[in-house]
Design a protein around this motif. Sequence first.
Motif, PDB file in Angstrom:
ATOM      1  N   GLY A  72       0.817  -1.210   0.000  1.00 30.28           N
ATOM      2  CA  GLY A  72       0.000   0.000   0.000  1.00 30.28           C
ATOM      3  C   GLY A  72       0.849   1.257   0.000  1.00 30.28           C
ATOM      4  O   GLY A  72       1.972   1.264   0.518  1.00 30.28           O
ATOM      5  N   ASP A  73       0.325   2.334  -0.573  1.00 36.69           N
ATOM      6  CA  ASP A  73       0.951   3.642  -0.394  1.00 36.69           C
ATOM      7  C   ASP A  73       0.855   4.055   1.068  1.00 36.69           C
ATOM      8  O   ASP A  73       1.676   4.822   1.557  1.00 36.69           O
ATOM      9  CB  ASP A  73       0.260   4.678  -1.282  1.00 36.69           C
ATOM     10  CG  ASP A  73       0.451   4.389  -2.760  1.00 36.69           C
ATOM     11  OD1 ASP A  73       1.613   4.404  -3.213  1.00 36.69           O
ATOM     12  OD2 ASP A  73      -0.550   4.130  -3.447  1.00 36.69           O
ATOM     13  N   ASN A  96       5.661  -2.832   2.885  1.00 36.50           N
ATOM     14  CA  ASN A  96       4.958  -1.600   3.224  1.00 36.50           C
ATOM     15  C   ASN A  96       5.850  -0.707   4.102  1.00 36.50           C
ATOM     16  O   ASN A  96       6.524  -1.204   5.001  1.00 36.50           O
ATOM     17  CB  ASN A  96       3.662  -1.929   3.969  1.00 36.50           C
ATOM     18  CG  ASN A  96       2.704  -2.720   3.109  1.00 36.50           C
ATOM     19  OD1 ASN A  96       2.073  -2.184   2.216  1.00 36.50           O
ATOM     20  ND2 ASN A  96       2.602  -4.031   3.371  1.00 36.50           N
ATOM     21  N   THR A  97       5.832   0.601   3.845  1.00 43.66           N
ATOM     22  CA  THR A  97       6.730   1.499   4.567  1.00 43.66           C
ATOM     23  C   THR A  97       6.046   2.712   5.186  1.00 43.66           C
ATOM     24  O   THR A  97       6.685   3.479   5.904  1.00 43.66           O
ATOM     25  CB  THR A  97       7.850   2.017   3.640  1.00 43.66           C
ATOM     26  OG1 THR A  97       7.266   2.734   2.549  1.00 43.66           O
ATOM     27  CG2 THR A  97       8.710   0.873   3.118  1.00 43.66           C
ATOM     28  N   ARG A  98       4.764   2.933   4.909  1.00 47.98           N
ATOM     29  CA  ARG A  98       4.072   4.086   5.468  1.00 47.98           C
ATOM     30  C   ARG A  98       2.868   3.605   6.276  1.00 47.98           C
ATOM     31  O   ARG A  98       1.991   2.908   5.739  1.00 47.98           O
ATOM     32  CB  ARG A  98       3.608   5.053   4.362  1.00 47.98           C
ATOM     33  CG  ARG A  98       4.773   5.713   3.611  1.00 47.98           C
ATOM     34  CD  ARG A  98       5.572   6.609   4.551  1.00 47.98           C
ATOM     35  NE  ARG A  98       6.690   7.285   3.899  1.00 47.98           N
ATOM     36  CZ  ARG A  98       7.931   6.803   3.814  1.00 47.98           C
ATOM     37  NH1 ARG A  98       8.210   5.596   4.315  1.00 47.98           N
ATOM     38  NH2 ARG A  98       8.892   7.498   3.250  1.00 47.98           N
ATOM     39  N   ILE A 277      -5.381  13.824   7.611  1.00 46.54           N
ATOM     40  CA  ILE A 277      -4.159  13.092   7.978  1.00 46.54           C
ATOM     41  C   ILE A 277      -3.715  12.195   6.828  1.00 46.54           C
ATOM     42  O   ILE A 277      -2.555  12.234   6.395  1.00 46.54           O
ATOM     43  CB  ILE A 277      -4.405  12.258   9.251  1.00 46.54           C
ATOM     44  CG1 ILE A 277      -4.628  13.183  10.450  1.00 46.54           C
ATOM     45  CG2 ILE A 277      -3.235  11.308   9.510  1.00 46.54           C
ATOM     46  CD1 ILE A 277      -5.238  12.495  11.661  1.00 46.54           C
ATOM     47  N   ILE A 278      -4.630  11.394   6.314  1.00 43.03           N
ATOM     48  CA  ILE A 278      -4.302  10.454   5.238  1.00 43.03           C
ATOM     49  C   ILE A 278      -3.927  11.200   3.963  1.00 43.03           C
ATOM     50  O   ILE A 278      -2.959  10.842   3.274  1.00 43.03           O
ATOM     51  CB  ILE A 278      -5.480   9.488   4.998  1.00 43.03           C
ATOM     52  CG1 ILE A 278      -5.661   8.569   6.221  1.00 43.03           C
ATOM     53  CG2 ILE A 278      -5.278   8.666   3.729  1.00 43.03           C
ATOM     54  CD1 ILE A 278      -6.943   7.768   6.222  1.00 43.03           C
ATOM     55  N   LYS A 283       0.033  12.727  -0.088  1.00 47.52           N
ATOM     56  CA  LYS A 283       0.505  13.794  -0.984  1.00 47.52           C
ATOM     57  C   LYS A 283       1.888  14.322  -0.635  1.00 47.52           C
ATOM     58  O   LYS A 283       2.703  14.618  -1.513  1.00 47.52           O
ATOM     59  CB  LYS A 283      -0.498  14.953  -0.985  1.00 47.52           C
ATOM     60  CG  LYS A 283      -1.797  14.650  -1.708  1.00 47.52           C
ATOM     61  CD  LYS A 283      -2.716  15.869  -1.691  1.00 47.52           C
ATOM     62  CE  LYS A 283      -3.991  15.625  -2.484  1.00 47.52           C
ATOM     63  NZ  LYS A 283      -4.921  16.789  -2.401  1.00 47.52           N
ATOM     64  N   ASN A 284       2.157  14.459   0.670  1.00 50.87           N
ATOM     65  CA  ASN A 284       3.382  15.151   1.093  1.00 50.87           C
ATOM     66  C   ASN A 284       4.271  14.342   2.026  1.00 50.87           C
ATOM     67  O   ASN A 284       5.306  14.831   2.474  1.00 50.87           O
ATOM     68  CB  ASN A 284       3.014  16.474   1.789  1.00 50.87           C
ATOM     69  CG  ASN A 284       2.158  17.371   0.918  1.00 50.87           C
ATOM     70  OD1 ASN A 284       2.512  17.637  -0.232  1.00 50.87           O
ATOM     71  ND2 ASN A 284       1.022  17.816   1.453  1.00 50.87           N
ATOM     72  N   ASP A 285       3.865  13.120   2.341  1.00 49.18           N
ATOM     73  CA  ASP A 285       4.617  12.256   3.251  1.00 49.18           C
ATOM     74  C   ASP A 285       4.791  12.900   4.626  1.00 49.18           C
ATOM     75  O   ASP A 285       5.819  12.716   5.285  1.00 49.18           O
ATOM     76  CB  ASP A 285       5.990  11.915   2.661  1.00 49.18           C
ATOM     77  CG  ASP A 285       6.498  10.553   3.138  1.00 49.18           C
ATOM     78  OD1 ASP A 285       5.668   9.710   3.524  1.00 49.18           O
ATOM     79  OD2 ASP A 285       7.724  10.349   3.129  1.00 49.18           O
TER      80      ASP A 285
END
Length: 324
Positions: A72-73, A96-98, A277-278, A283-285
Motif C-alpha cells: 500500500g501507499d 509496506n513502509t508508510r 491526515i491520510i 501527498k506530502n509524506d
Amino acid sequence: MVKTIILVGCGNIGSRHLQAIARLSYSIQVYVIEPNDNAQNLAKLRLKEITYDETNHEFFWYKSVNELKKTGDLVVVATNSIGRADLILELINKGNTRFFIEKMVCQSVNEYNLLLKKMKEYGGIGWVNTNPRCFKSYKKIKEILQDMKVISLSVKTNSKNGLGTNAIHYIDLFSWLVEDNKIILNGESLLDELLPNKRGQNFKEFSGAITGTTKNGSSLSLTFLPNLNDEMIVEISTNKLKIVIDETNGKITTYGDTRDYNLEFNYEHVSSTSIHIIDGILKNDKCLLPTLNESFNVHSELFRIFNAHINKLLKENIELCPIT
C-alpha cells in the motif's frame, strides 16, 4: 495515479477511518483486512451512510494479511494493541513502509523498539493517531500560546471516561503545546482499583491521577475520579492566560486577558480528522501527528507507570501493558 490504501481492522474505529478514506477526492483502491464478519458488515454499513465517488473508489475485502498481493501507499492499522507489533512487522516484511497507527501502538517498550528498528531498516515511517492536536480548536490555542514557554495543562472528569484509554491523547496534546516529548510521568496517585475496560477482558482501566513535568517547568495533571462530573474539562494556563475547555459541551472560557480570542470547541471525530491526515501522508509524506519516534517517550512512560501500578496491586510482574 491511483493510490492504494490497506486498512487493517474495520471495527468501530476502523470503520470510521474507512469513511474518511472513502471521502478522498482522488482515485483509490482500498484493501480491507478484517477476520470478523460482524466488523466487516459494520464497515460496509457505514460506507452506505456517506456520499463518496463510487466510480473512482474500489474496495476489496479480505480476512487475513496473508491474502494481500499488493503493498500500500499507506497502511492504516486500527486493530487493538494485542499482537499489533507483530502485525506491523509482518506488513513491513511485505514491503509496506508508510503506516498510520491507532494508539496505543503496542504493549511494551520491547515491542516498540522492534518496530523502530524495523522501520529504520526499511526506510519506514509511522504516525500515531493522537488526533486532538489536529482539532481546529487546539491548533488555534497553540497559536495563542506560541510565545508562552511554561504551560500547565490539566484534565478533570469522571473515571468512567477511561484514564488508561485517554491519557495518551492529553499527554501528547501537552507535549505538542510545549514542544517537548521528554515528559516524566508520575502514577503514585492512581487509585488502588483496576477497572473493567469496555474493549474486553484482556484490557484494564484506571482511575485517580497522573502528573507530569518537563525540563522547563511545564506541568501536566490528569484526574479521573468517580465523584467528578462526566464532562471532560481541560484547563490550559500560563502566567498571563487561563483557557478552560469544556469538550463535552463545546465551550471555551478565557481568564486573565481582556482580548477576545473568539474561541470555540468542536470535537472532531475520526471520520473527519483522518481525511486530512491520510491526504497529507499520501501527498506530502507528512502530517500533524507525532511519528513513532516522537511518540516513543510518552508510550514508554505510560507503560512504566501503569505496569508498576498493576504489579503493585496484583503482586505480579507483567510485561505487556493491558491498555489499547
